[in-house]
Enzyme design. Structure first.
Site, mmCIF file in Angstrom:
data_model
loop_
_atom_site.group_PDB
_atom_site.id
_atom_site.type_symbol
_atom_site.label_atom_id
_atom_site.label_comp_id
_atom_site.label_asym_id
_atom_site.label_seq_id
_atom_site.Cartn_x
_atom_site.Cartn_y
_atom_site.Cartn_z
ATOM 1 N N THR A 117 16.211 -11.522 30.261
ATOM 2 C CA THR A 117 15.579 -12.094 29.068
ATOM 3 C C THR A 117 16.320 -11.722 27.796
ATOM 4 O OG1 THR A 117 13.563 -12.019 27.711
ATOM 5 C CG2 THR A 117 14.046 -10.084 29.012
ATOM 6 N N TYR A 141 8.322 -5.335 27.809
ATOM 7 C CA TYR A 141 8.856 -6.363 28.697
ATOM 8 C C TYR A 141 10.383 -6.356 28.656
ATOM 9 C CZ TYR A 141 10.403 -10.986 30.191
ATOM 10 O OH TYR A 141 11.077 -12.021 30.795
#
Length: 331
Positions: A117, A141
């Site tokens: 990501t 995250y």
């Protein structure tokens, strides 16, 4: 070739499965359906419903099939939730990913493609973001994905496992043929929320922050079509013959929240109901990718480079089935 796709019933995973099948490959999908949809998995793919934390079941899969590569898409991926449950995000994303990688290596599968990501970069110093940019995540995250990337970098020398960490920016759109689309519960992504608000399936779109240091005050993101994202996963496989790699995947153009709303309005022919609110914790003002390395080393280039093209495929899918896969499963 035969490939394992973890999280293959999810949004990006299901589009990757379609791309692999379209190319004539065999695919085994591993998904616990906690966030994915059984109806998103084509009938021509093998499907195993199991969680990655079920170590025995994962090992059984590698005993039953041999794989030419593993595409690891399964993960907890909500930035807001990660701020509330940081230990859970790090535990599940890191531990499960490393177990899957270790199991693959022990089974003789030496290619591993990680769904990473742009959140690994945190608040970037420069835009567009290159692979050499500092990795300083501002949410758990992003941290969890960076930890997996770092562990995989060590795994090549120790276990012969060559990995590609693909740092997604904002996946968007739907399969142009209407075979798959985006259906999350809850839906947190901007484009589907704007579309579903316009269709009356969701409340007015909530705009998180209008005071960023951006041209119109709203957050800027790089939107890459999900079919282009799937194609990038396949394009990196030959590159792994030369060793592990890390790539940013985006269109290289940033669009603000207001620009996305305007694109939805052009495609839909009606306004997007919305309301403005404060910023969301953990959100950088701008994330835009440089995909120059990916393009140069693999020949990948996006087919859907324009924002209106991306929005059009998403609109067509949601307009045809506003209840998503739930309507398909009930049919």
């Amino acid at each position: 070739m035969r490939y394992l796709v973890s999280g293959g019933a999810g949004y990006v995973g299901s589009h990757l499965v379609l791309a692999l099948l379209d190319a004539g490959h065999e695919v085994v999908v591993l998904d616990d359906l906690s966030m994915g949809h059984r109806a998103a998995v084509p009938t021509s793919a093998e499907f195993v419903q199991a969680t990655l934390s079920d170590r025995a079941r994962v090992q059984e899969i590698f005993s039953a099939w041999s794989f030419d590569a593993v595409f690891h898409m399964a993960a907890l991926s909500l930035v807001g939730d990660s701020m509330k449950e940081p230990l859970r995000y790090c535990r599940e994303n890191v531990a499960n990913s490393l177990f899957l990688a270790e199991t693959a290596a022990r089974a003789g599968c030496t290619k591993f493609v990680l769904s990473s990501t742009a959140a690994v970069f945190g608040v970037p110093r420069e835009v567009p973001i290159t692979e050499e940019a500092p990795t300083t995540p501002v949410n758990p995250y992003g941290l969890s994905k960076l930890m997996v990337e770092q562990a995989l970098a060590w795994a090549e020398g120790a276990h012969g496992l060559r990995s590609a960490a693909l740092r997604y920016f904002n996946a968007a759109g739907a399969d142009p043929a209407g075979r798959a689309g985006e259906d999350h519960d809850p839906e947190t992504h901007l484009i589907p929320r704007a579309i579903l608000a316009t269709l009356g399936e969701l409340p007015p779109l909530h705009v998180f922050g209008t005071d960023y240091d951006t041209p119109d005050g709203t957050a800027v993101r790089d939107y890459v079509h999900v079919a282009d994202l799937a194609a990038a996963h396949i394009a990196v496989l030959p590159r792994l013959d030369q060793g592990s790699v890390r790539y940013n995947i985006g269109n290289g153009a940033g669009h603000s929240v207001r620009e996305v709303m305007a694109a939805v309005e052009r495609v839909a022919g009606r306004p997007v109901p919305h309301e403005n609110g404060p910023r969301r914790a953990g959100d950088p003002p701008a994330l835009v990718a440089s995909s120059a390395r990916l393009r140069a080393e693999t020949g990948w280039t996006p087919r859907f480079a324009e924002l209106d093209q991306i929005v059009r495929t998403a609109w067509d899918w949601h307009a045809a089935q506003p209840n998503g896969y739930r309507a398909r499963a009930a049919a």
